[in-house]
Scaffold this active site. Sequence first.
Site: not given
Length: 362
Positions: A103, A173, A197
């Site tokens: 990511w 993030d 999530k």
Amino acid sequence: MANRAYNFNAGPAALPLEVLENAQKQFVEYGDSGMSLMEMSHRGAIYEKVHYETETLLRELLAIPEGYKVLFVQGGASTQFAMIPLNLLRAGTTAAYVATGSWATKAIEEAKLFGEVAIAASSEADSYKRIPSAEELKVPGNAAYVHLTSNETIEGTQWSDYPDTGSVPLIGDMSSDILCRPIDVSKFGLIYAGAQKNLGPSGVTIVIIREDLIAKPEGAVPTMLRYATHAKADSLYNTPPTFAIYMAGEVLKWVKANGGANGMEARNREKANLLYDTIDSSGGFYRGFAEAGSRSIMNVTFRLATEELEKQFAKESEAQGFVGLKGHRSVGGLRASIYNAVPPENVQALVGFMRDFQSRNG
Ligand SMILES: Cc1ncc(COP(=O)(O)O)c(C=O)c1O
């Protein structure tokens, strides 16, 4: 519900059963309004209450200090990969990134479209099995910000302590670990997270931004991609994803009722310890992917001796009601995502399966 799966999906992921059941009750008619929340104007009093309550709860649970705006935006965390450099990079400045895995790499590649990017530290040489230490960080003098990925969802690594970047804003993030534990928001200039999530269904992305960073961007930046647009309008500039924000609010109520960020951390550590102990005591049958000091309490990644055996594990676990244990296609292996809502009993069941699988195949 009789046949609820053991859901270890990486995202969208398990939601608390109570939240789903309560939302089901409110689905067709919200309160005594005569309609579903999804059928209401986002400018009406009923939705506005939901909107501001969700924000207030998030502020409370993350202990967000004064001087930060909370935004609800769309386009997923992936759109933040572009919005951050678009809004914060200036001529003559550099965007500094910590390369920790899949990511972080996506965020880096996107930032390169907009300006100068420097890699402040990287664990690529170690196959992203670890989080770099604070000492490894080299921040250029002209850095506009330092970006890190708090939890690498695919590799299963997580920062335990965030680095001090002094006067350079730190950006995190936190898509796959927001609210999994208490954090010191004041260390960050900006935090962002897709909700799907730990916070709710997909469709809304949370941005927590220090007010001094909400400046007019340089150059032509589309209205919807400016933080200032959303900050000025309390995330009601255009139609927000009302249902996703409502669901996030319901999940936050559940987090609050279950001990807040501290309660989540205790619950998550218990689950993660169960799995890592099973891996570490398997005599090498299961091998953890992440280095011990960098292990995630959200995504537990592990391997077996052969890909054949991993396939067999995925197949047999599925047949027994376990969902989502196959590792991401880019790294292979196996992965159990144990976000806030995953019940400890489901992890106990998984540990039981792992022991049984080893006894039959070890
Ligand atoms: C750490 C991290 N960042 C970013 C993303 C991308 O999020 P989205 O799908 O909301 O764009 C994900 C998705 O899994 C993620 O895990």
